[in-house]
Design a protein around this motif. Structure first.
Motif, mmCIF file in Angstrom:
data_model
loop_
_atom_site.group_PDB
_atom_site.id
_atom_site.type_symbol
_atom_site.label_atom_id
_atom_site.label_comp_id
_atom_site.label_asym_id
_atom_site.label_seq_id
_atom_site.Cartn_x
_atom_site.Cartn_y
_atom_site.Cartn_z
ATOM 1 N N THR A 94 66.206 72.326 -24.176
ATOM 2 C CA THR A 94 66.459 70.905 -24.389
ATOM 3 C C THR A 94 67.394 70.417 -23.285
ATOM 4 O O THR A 94 68.204 71.186 -22.756
ATOM 5 C CB THR A 94 67.119 70.635 -25.759
ATOM 6 N N ARG A 95 67.266 69.144 -22.952
ATOM 7 C CA ARG A 95 68.169 68.551 -21.967
ATOM 8 C C ARG A 95 69.301 67.864 -22.713
ATOM 9 O O ARG A 95 69.091 66.895 -23.446
ATOM 10 C CB ARG A 95 67.432 67.567 -21.065
ATOM 11 N N ILE A 96 70.504 68.377 -22.552
ATOM 12 C CA ILE A 96 71.668 67.768 -23.193
ATOM 13 C C ILE A 96 71.951 66.411 -22.572
ATOM 14 O O ILE A 96 72.228 65.437 -23.282
ATOM 15 C CB ILE A 96 72.894 68.688 -23.048
ATOM 16 N N ALA A 97 71.880 66.344 -21.251
ATOM 17 C CA ALA A 97 72.145 65.080 -20.557
ATOM 18 C C ALA A 97 71.770 65.214 -19.094
ATOM 19 O O ALA A 97 71.739 66.314 -18.533
ATOM 20 C CB ALA A 97 73.618 64.693 -20.681
ATOM 21 N N ARG A 98 71.479 64.088 -18.486
ATOM 22 C CA ARG A 98 71.448 63.951 -17.025
ATOM 23 C C ARG A 98 72.636 63.057 -16.708
ATOM 24 O O ARG A 98 72.635 61.875 -17.063
ATOM 25 C CB ARG A 98 70.137 63.346 -16.540
ATOM 26 N N ALA A 99 73.663 63.634 -16.093
ATOM 27 C CA ALA A 99 74.944 62.937 -16.036
ATOM 28 C C ALA A 99 75.638 63.155 -14.694
ATOM 29 O O ALA A 99 75.383 64.134 -13.985
ATOM 30 C CB ALA A 99 75.854 63.409 -17.176
ATOM 31 N N ARG A 100 76.551 62.231 -14.376
ATOM 32 C CA ARG A 100 77.298 62.264 -13.118
ATOM 33 C C ARG A 100 78.672 62.893 -13.355
ATOM 34 O O ARG A 100 79.375 62.529 -14.303
ATOM 35 C CB ARG A 100 77.460 60.846 -12.549
ATOM 36 N N VAL A 101 79.047 63.810 -12.482
ATOM 37 C CA VAL A 101 80.336 64.483 -12.583
ATOM 38 C C VAL A 101 81.456 63.494 -12.259
ATOM 39 O O VAL A 101 81.434 62.829 -11.216
ATOM 40 C CB VAL A 101 80.416 65.680 -11.620
ATOM 41 N N THR A 102 82.420 63.377 -13.161
ATOM 42 C CA THR A 102 83.552 62.479 -12.944
ATOM 43 C C THR A 102 84.873 63.210 -12.764
ATOM 44 O O THR A 102 85.815 62.666 -12.193
ATOM 45 C CB THR A 102 83.701 61.492 -14.120
ATOM 46 N N HIS A 103 84.937 64.467 -13.236
ATOM 47 C CA HIS A 103 86.213 65.179 -13.147
ATOM 48 C C HIS A 103 85.982 66.675 -13.262
ATOM 49 O O HIS A 103 85.183 67.133 -14.075
ATOM 50 C CB HIS A 103 87.164 64.724 -14.268
ATOM 51 N N LEU A 104 86.680 67.443 -12.424
ATOM 52 C CA LEU A 104 86.675 68.900 -12.484
ATOM 53 C C LEU A 104 88.084 69.365 -12.787
ATOM 54 O O LEU A 104 89.043 68.886 -12.177
ATOM 55 C CB LEU A 104 86.217 69.505 -11.150
ATOM 56 N N ASP A 105 88.212 70.286 -13.699
ATOM 57 C CA ASP A 105 89.544 70.715 -14.122
ATOM 58 C C ASP A 105 89.572 72.223 -14.243
ATOM 59 O O ASP A 105 88.915 72.804 -15.102
ATOM 60 C CB ASP A 105 89.885 70.078 -15.474
ATOM 61 N N SER A 106 90.325 72.877 -13.343
ATOM 62 C CA SER A 106 90.570 74.316 -13.458
ATOM 63 C C SER A 106 91.885 74.483 -14.191
ATOM 64 O O SER A 106 92.959 74.213 -13.648
ATOM 65 C CB SER A 106 90.653 74.963 -12.074
ATOM 66 N N LEU A 107 91.804 74.881 -15.438
ATOM 67 C CA LEU A 107 92.981 74.903 -16.292
ATOM 68 C C LEU A 107 93.924 76.036 -15.916
ATOM 69 O O LEU A 107 93.502 77.142 -15.576
ATOM 70 C CB LEU A 107 92.557 75.039 -17.756
ATOM 71 N N ALA A 108 95.204 75.745 -15.977
ATOM 72 C CA ALA A 108 96.202 76.723 -15.554
ATOM 73 C C ALA A 108 96.441 77.788 -16.606
ATOM 74 O O ALA A 108 96.864 78.888 -16.290
ATOM 75 C CB ALA A 108 97.522 76.016 -15.242
ATOM 76 N N ARG A 109 96.139 77.480 -17.869
ATOM 77 C CA ARG A 109 96.485 78.450 -18.911
ATOM 78 C C ARG A 109 95.566 79.664 -18.857
ATOM 79 O O ARG A 109 94.371 79.547 -18.582
ATOM 80 C CB ARG A 109 96.388 77.793 -20.294
ATOM 81 N N GLN A 110 96.131 80.796 -19.092
ATOM 82 C CA GLN A 110 95.385 82.046 -19.118
ATOM 83 C C GLN A 110 94.767 82.236 -20.496
ATOM 84 O O GLN A 110 95.423 82.011 -21.506
ATOM 85 C CB GLN A 110 96.302 83.224 -18.798
ATOM 86 N N THR A 111 93.502 82.639 -20.519
ATOM 87 C CA THR A 111 92.870 82.950 -21.789
ATOM 88 C C THR A 111 93.335 84.329 -22.246
ATOM 89 O O THR A 111 94.091 85.011 -21.571
ATOM 90 C CB THR A 111 91.338 82.939 -21.640
ATOM 91 N N ASP A 112 92.890 84.752 -23.420
ATOM 92 C CA ASP A 112 93.251 86.076 -23.931
ATOM 93 C C ASP A 112 92.910 87.145 -22.900
ATOM 94 O O ASP A 112 91.964 87.012 -22.132
ATOM 95 C CB ASP A 112 92.473 86.337 -25.234
ATOM 96 N N ARG A 113 93.653 88.236 -22.925
ATOM 97 C CA ARG A 113 93.498 89.256 -21.886
ATOM 98 C C ARG A 113 92.117 89.901 -21.887
ATOM 99 O O ARG A 113 91.704 90.493 -20.885
ATOM 100 C CB ARG A 113 94.547 90.346 -22.056
ATOM 101 N N GLN A 114 91.386 89.792 -22.993
ATOM 102 C CA GLN A 114 90.053 90.377 -23.001
ATOM 103 C C GLN A 114 89.054 89.530 -22.224
ATOM 104 O O GLN A 114 88.003 90.021 -21.842
ATOM 105 C CB GLN A 114 89.561 90.530 -24.448
#
Length: 357
Positions: free
Chosen positions: A236-256
């Motif tokens: 299924t196609r969720i959307a055809r959409a234009r990128v408005t923002h990219l965010d590389s989050l600083a928080r570390q996920t769980d060590r696994q």
């Protein structure tokens, strides 16, 4: 039994990128070239698990990484053969066939290289039917089958064998060893019988990748290819959409979870809906106006609107219009046991899958 051709490898490479859910495919291309150069003299035999004796021993083959890209430090060639020999010695029996640790990205194609080297047939099955970042995220683990013993060999030639009470504990131990080995390790794990694989694995994995590749590498518009993906995969196609923002989050996920979190925000300009993609190695969640549109274990991937080229995170720039697709995973992932390992909550996102009670 099917003998794979160089054309099959090219199509499989595209399909393996499609199911990688935004992972960079650089290592995938390197292995594909290696296999293509060798396949004319050494055929790869793709077999169904039903072609084997029920008590035949089969093991998964794959690379586990923790840090450097595999493309920067390629295996010398004997690592996987050593892992197979070590697991045979540990279990006191011969391996009859090998299968992919994950049916996407580089681990979808590595068993084909090992099949060339060893002469062992490659199963058209795996334990994921897609890619997950953690080795305990397998339908075999969901069914209660043991991940152990795990045999490993790293870039420096160091070897290890791990026996763990649970796949969750194995995850922690394997990641620690991989780090000490230099960032990646060749592995053999999930030794099971053909009968156990038949009941608990995901089947048609390699064949499906080749079929996906034939669609995406073929002629036609992105929309025409999407229609074919609907027919083949139930996409299924969720959307055809234009990128408005990219965010590389600083928080570390769980060590696994072996990567940092990231997200992409987009706008569907046809209706003004806001789409947000959450990434934990792979795209694990798609929200539309704050509501869950698709979530892992669904396979969420991104395509170019021009030619349906598979896009990685590195291809995404602000202002680009992309197609966001969702493909259902194997039904084993939607059982309570499967969702416990693969839903957004397994990635420490406090959101339930729509099929989760």
């Amino acid at each position: 039994m099917t003998k794979l051709t160089a054309d099959d490898i090219a199509r499989l490479t595209t399909g393996a990128h499609f199911l990688a859910c935004c992972i960079d495919p650089s290592s995938l291309g390197i292995y594909a070239d290696m296999i293509t150069n060798a396949i004319s003299d050494h055929p790869i035999n793709l077999v169904s698990v039903d072609d084997l004796d029920q008590d035949a021993l089969v093991v998964s083959i794959g690379i586990v990484t923790q840090g450097p890209m595999v493309a920067e430090m390629l295996p010398s060639g004997d690592e996987f053969l050593t892992c197979i020999a070590d697991i045979e010695k540990r279990l006191g029996r011969k391996v009859t066939a090998i299968y992919s640790l994950a049916a996407a990205n580089v681990n979808a194609i590595i068993p084909l290289m090992v099949g060339l080297q060893s002469g062992l047939p490659v199963l058209d099955s795996d334990g994921m039917g897609r890619v997950f970042p953690m080795i305990f995220q397998s339908t075999l683990n969901a069914a209660g089958l043991s991940i152990s013993p795990i045999t490993m060999m790293g870039v420096t030639g160091e070897r290890a064998t791990i026996e763990a009470a649970t796949a969750f504990r194995a995850e922690i131990l394997v990641r620690a060893v991989v780090t000490e080995m230099g960032g990646w390790a060749a592995t053999a794990m999930y030794p099971v019988t053909a009968a156990q694989m038949s009941t608990n694995g995901v089947h048609g994995s390699i064949s499906r990748l080749i079929k996906i590749g034939r669609i995406l590498d073929g002629e036609g518009s992105a929309d025409a290819k999407f229609v074919k993906l609907v027919s083949l995969l139930g996409a299924t196609r969720i959307a055809r959409a234009r990128v408005t923002h990219l965010d590389s989050l600083a928080r570390q996920t769980d060590r696994q979870v072996p990567s940092h979190a990231a997200s992409i925000t987009l706008e569907d300009e046809s209706n003004g809906r806001i789409v947000r993609l959450e990434i934990r190695n792979e795209i694990v969640l798609a929200l539309v106006d704050g509501a869950v549109a698709s979530a892992t274990p669904d396979i969420i991937t991104m395509l170019s609107t021009e030619n349906a080229k598979v896009l990685s995170l590195e291809d995404i720039t602000v202002g680009r219009v992309i197609d966001i697709l969702s493909v259902p995973a194997d039904e084993k992932w939607y059982t309570p046991e499967g969702l416990a390992l693969s839903s957004p909550q397994a990635f420490y996102i406090p959101v339930k899958h729509p099929r989760q009670a």
